[in-house]
Motif scaffolding. Structure first.
Motif, mmCIF file in Angstrom:
data_model
loop_
_atom_site.group_PDB
_atom_site.id
_atom_site.type_symbol
_atom_site.label_atom_id
_atom_site.label_comp_id
_atom_site.label_asym_id
_atom_site.label_seq_id
_atom_site.Cartn_x
_atom_site.Cartn_y
_atom_site.Cartn_z
ATOM 1 N N TYR A 1 0.858 -1.179 0.000
ATOM 2 C CA TYR A 1 0.000 0.000 0.000
ATOM 3 C C TYR A 1 0.899 1.234 0.000
ATOM 4 O O TYR A 1 1.721 1.399 0.878
ATOM 5 C CB TYR A 1 -0.924 0.019 1.224
ATOM 6 C CG TYR A 1 -2.151 0.882 1.007
ATOM 7 C CD1 TYR A 1 -3.358 0.300 0.626
ATOM 8 C CD2 TYR A 1 -2.102 2.260 1.145
ATOM 9 C CE1 TYR A 1 -4.489 1.081 0.403
ATOM 10 C CE2 TYR A 1 -3.214 3.043 0.917
ATOM 11 C CZ TYR A 1 -4.407 2.451 0.551
ATOM 12 O OH TYR A 1 -5.519 3.232 0.311
ATOM 13 N N ASN A 2 0.737 2.079 -1.013
ATOM 14 C CA ASN A 2 1.680 3.169 -1.287
ATOM 15 C C ASN A 2 3.041 2.545 -1.607
ATOM 16 O O ASN A 2 4.041 2.766 -0.932
ATOM 17 C CB ASN A 2 1.769 4.141 -0.117
ATOM 18 C CG ASN A 2 2.530 5.406 -0.476
ATOM 19 O OD1 ASN A 2 2.778 5.683 -1.652
ATOM 20 N ND2 ASN A 2 2.916 6.177 0.531
ATOM 21 N N MET B 1 -3.014 0.906 -3.282
ATOM 22 C CA MET B 1 -3.559 2.254 -3.091
ATOM 23 C C MET B 1 -4.249 2.793 -4.352
ATOM 24 O O MET B 1 -5.100 3.681 -4.274
ATOM 25 C CB MET B 1 -2.420 3.200 -2.680
ATOM 26 C CG MET B 1 -2.856 4.603 -2.317
ATOM 27 S SD MET B 1 -1.479 5.579 -1.663
ATOM 28 C CE MET B 1 -0.505 5.850 -3.148
ATOM 29 N N ILE B 2 -3.890 2.265 -5.515
ATOM 30 C CA ILE B 2 -4.327 2.834 -6.795
ATOM 31 C C ILE B 2 -5.840 2.992 -6.916
ATOM 32 O O ILE B 2 -6.328 4.070 -7.296
ATOM 33 C CB ILE B 2 -3.747 2.014 -7.967
ATOM 34 C CG1 ILE B 2 -2.244 2.315 -8.100
ATOM 35 C CG2 ILE B 2 -4.450 2.349 -9.282
ATOM 36 C CD1 ILE B 2 -1.532 1.481 -9.137
ATOM 37 N N PRO B 3 -6.670 1.975 -6.614
ATOM 38 C CA PRO B 3 -8.116 2.162 -6.759
ATOM 39 C C PRO B 3 -8.673 3.296 -5.902
ATOM 40 O O PRO B 3 -9.655 3.943 -6.283
ATOM 41 C CB PRO B 3 -8.692 0.808 -6.311
ATOM 42 C CG PRO B 3 -7.586 -0.162 -6.471
ATOM 43 C CD PRO B 3 -6.336 0.612 -6.174
ATOM 44 N N LYS C 1 -4.991 4.459 6.630
ATOM 45 C CA LYS C 1 -5.590 4.732 7.930
ATOM 46 C C LYS C 1 -6.986 5.350 7.786
ATOM 47 O O LYS C 1 -7.775 5.332 8.729
ATOM 48 C CB LYS C 1 -4.694 5.680 8.747
ATOM 49 C CG LYS C 1 -3.296 5.125 9.025
ATOM 50 C CD LYS C 1 -3.312 3.755 9.666
ATOM 51 C CE LYS C 1 -1.908 3.244 9.927
ATOM 52 N NZ LYS C 1 -1.900 1.821 10.329
ATOM 53 N N LYS C 2 -7.299 5.909 6.609
ATOM 54 C CA LYS C 2 -8.639 6.421 6.328
ATOM 55 C C LYS C 2 -9.482 5.405 5.566
ATOM 56 O O LYS C 2 -10.685 5.292 5.769
ATOM 57 C CB LYS C 2 -8.551 7.725 5.519
ATOM 58 C CG LYS C 2 -8.151 8.944 6.324
ATOM 59 C CD LYS C 2 -9.286 9.381 7.241
ATOM 60 C CE LYS C 2 -8.974 10.722 7.894
ATOM 61 N NZ LYS C 2 -10.059 11.178 8.786
ATOM 62 N N VAL C 3 -8.822 4.667 4.671
ATOM 63 C CA VAL C 3 -9.530 3.689 3.853
ATOM 64 C C VAL C 3 -10.031 2.521 4.715
ATOM 65 O O VAL C 3 -11.178 2.080 4.585
ATOM 66 C CB VAL C 3 -8.614 3.169 2.722
ATOM 67 C CG1 VAL C 3 -9.239 1.956 2.033
ATOM 68 C CG2 VAL C 3 -8.337 4.278 1.715
ATOM 69 N N LEU C 4 -9.178 2.040 5.602
ATOM 70 C CA LEU C 4 -9.487 0.825 6.365
ATOM 71 C C LEU C 4 -10.760 0.951 7.208
ATOM 72 O O LEU C 4 -11.650 0.100 7.108
ATOM 73 C CB LEU C 4 -8.289 0.448 7.238
ATOM 74 C CG LEU C 4 -8.370 -0.895 7.946
ATOM 75 C CD1 LEU C 4 -8.453 -2.028 6.929
ATOM 76 C CD2 LEU C 4 -7.168 -1.089 8.858
ATOM 77 N N MET D 1 -4.317 -5.187 4.614
ATOM 78 C CA MET D 1 -4.254 -5.196 3.147
ATOM 79 C C MET D 1 -4.996 -6.402 2.576
ATOM 80 O O MET D 1 -5.704 -6.290 1.561
ATOM 81 C CB MET D 1 -2.789 -5.206 2.693
ATOM 82 C CG MET D 1 -2.054 -3.911 2.983
ATOM 83 S SD MET D 1 -0.260 -4.097 2.815
ATOM 84 C CE MET D 1 -0.132 -4.771 1.168
ATOM 85 N N VAL D 2 -4.847 -7.548 3.213
ATOM 86 C CA VAL D 2 -5.549 -8.754 2.772
ATOM 87 C C VAL D 2 -7.059 -8.511 2.781
ATOM 88 O O VAL D 2 -7.773 -8.825 1.820
ATOM 89 C CB VAL D 2 -5.203 -9.959 3.677
ATOM 90 C CG1 VAL D 2 -6.081 -11.159 3.335
ATOM 91 C CG2 VAL D 2 -3.734 -10.314 3.544
#
Length: 489
Positions: free
Chosen positions: A364-365, A398-400, A418-421, A477-478
């Protein structure tokens, strides 16, 4: 109360910050200040070796007035080099990192732990020049010394290559009238007991993020209550909208000036929506092949490189977590270096043992992991072919989110994990909260560096905490990937 260099540069950035620092210091956030001070002190002490055989002013047990008098006597006795030379003029107290006393005049040497020459440093040195010149000292030159980020340490540290010395005398002279104007303005501001009414602006972040940010932006301007133009990444007209009092999303009547992705964010926020582009998400997922190696690094940095092949502030990896998703089962591998040693060789060796060539690696990143791996390949040629193969095959989860192919209004413009999760998988946020000692990357870095000074039991506790934290990052991430796969089914 003395007026110091740090208070002068604070006022030059924002006079309100200076007033708060004087009369209402409790509203300022001082986190990480001690760490930065420690780094600055270490760099400053090392730079003294560029000018050996000096006398250092010791401040314990002595007043500033006594140190000023001691400095004066040393100069009268033709002491050639003085460290922390102390002077006071009209209530302004300065301490010069390294002062050279030559037959042609004094040479001011200011040392900074950064890797570049910044305008704020000229403000700093201009005040020193102002004080010395008003004390009738002849000044030959003003130098700004900073770290050279192009220097890679060899077997031994070469301080002549580590530091760059910049002659900024002309710039300092041109700044003298500004010093006078600033001091007059600061005196006027500080003479009043009422807090100055200075609005927020670009000065809040230039040259540093102000430690009054939360007070001014959140408590006074309520800029956290509703999502607004400041939440839009890379939007350059935020203050233009703010000064027109049309900064909250609900106040915007014309969205045509915003890009497509910015409009997605604004509309999602206003309507509490989730935007999903299944076609683009599927295209991204089609670039991945199982088994997928979910990879995350933890690193630390050194201002003064202690190991061969390291340059100032280079990312030094000390830990990784690897979740291997075989689609029908999940496997975990990890590495955590011992503290107090160069971790890179063992890190690289374990990494190539755990990740075969030509497999799909997901981070991620991913630019961060890619950069670290490229540096490892340069440092250890025997591993370079395998390492560069891993680097070539890293995909970025991170791309999507960066492309707004998936956007949840709770992300508030951010695509950081930390915002997406918490937006995608709320239960994972609680898992981070349940961790005992380490909850983010900054704490991981600081803990690893501090471990070498801990007793055995405390060190064991922090090692376990590091392993748990980093493992959670790749597990997150999984789960994010599984969520995306479910969406496009």
């Amino acid at each position: 109360m003395f007026f110091s260099k740090s208070r002068y540069t604070r006022g030059a950035q924002c006079a309100k910050s200076l007033w708060l620092n004087t009369y209402n210091k409790d509203v300022l956030n001082s986190s990480n200040k001690s760490t930065k001070t420690d780094i600055g002190n270490k760099v400053g002490e090392l730079a003294c070796n560029l000018f050996p055989n000096g006398v250092k002013m010791e401040f314990e047990g002595s007043s500033f007035d006594e140190k000023c008098e001691q400095t004066r006597k040393l100069l009268e006795n033709n002491q050639e080099v003085i460290y922390e030379a102390t002077f006071c003029y009209d209530g302004i107290l300065i301490m010069i990192d390294i002062l050279q006393n030559t037959k042609d005049g004094l040479i001011i040497n200011e040392v900074k732990s950064s890797t570049s020459l910044k305008d704020v440093y000229i403000d700093d040195c201009a005040l020193q020049y102002y004080v010395l010149s008003n004390l009738n000292y002849k000044i030959k030159q003003v130098n700004l010394i900073h770290l050279n980020n192009e220097y890679y340490r060899s077997d031994f540290l070469d301080i002549n290559q580590l530091f760059k010395i910049n002659d900024i005398t002309k710039e300092v002279l041109l700044n003298q009238n500004q010093v006078k104007e600033n001091l007059k303005y600061f005196e006027e501001i500080l003479s009043k007991k009422e807090e100055p009414d200075i609005d927020i602006g670009t000065h809040c972040f230039d040259p540093y993020e102000c430690d009054g940010y939360e007070y001014c932006w959140i408590k006074q301007r309520n800029l956290c209550e509703k999502e607004n133009v400041f939440n839009i990444p890379k939007f350059k007209k935020s203050f233009e909208f703010y000064y027109q009092n049309t900064y909250n999303f609900e106040d915007l009547d014309d969205l045509s000036i915003f890009t497509k992705n910015q409009q997605i964010q604004i509309k999602a926020s206003l309507n509490k929506e989730i935007y999903i582009n299944k076609e683009n998400i599927k295209k991204f997922l089609d670039t991945l092949t199982y088994p997928i190696y979910h990879l995350d690094f933890e690193t630390f940095m050194q201002a003064i490189p202690e190991y061969k092949g390291i340059r100032p502030y280079m990312q030094i990896p000390f830990q990784y977590s690897l979740h291997i998703d075989h689609k029908d089962k999940l496997e975990h591998k990890e590495f955590l270096s011992e503290c107090g040693i160069d971790p890179r060789y063992e890190f690289a060796k374990n990494l190539i043992n755990d990740i075969p060539k030509d497999v799909c690696v997901l981070s991620y990143n991913a630019s961060f992991e890619k950069g670290v791996i490229r540096n490892l390949a340069l440092a250890f040629p025997e591993f370079s072919e395998h390492l560069l193969n891993i680097e070539k095959n890293i995909k970025d989860l991170m791309i999507p989110f960066q492309n707004k192919d998936y956007y949840h209004y709770k992300m508030q413009g951010s695509y950081s994990i930390k915002k997406v999760l918490p937006a995608l998988i709320p239960d994972m946020e609680q898992a981070y909260n349940d961790l005992d000692l380490i909850h983010n990357g900054s704490e991981a870095m600081q803990s690893f560096e501090a471990m070498q000074n801990m007793d055995e039991n405390e060190r064991k506790a922090y090692r376990q905490a590091l392993l748990e934290y980093c493992k959670l990052d790749t597990l997150a991430m999984v789960k994010i990937l599984k969520h995306l796969e479910e969406l496009v089914k």
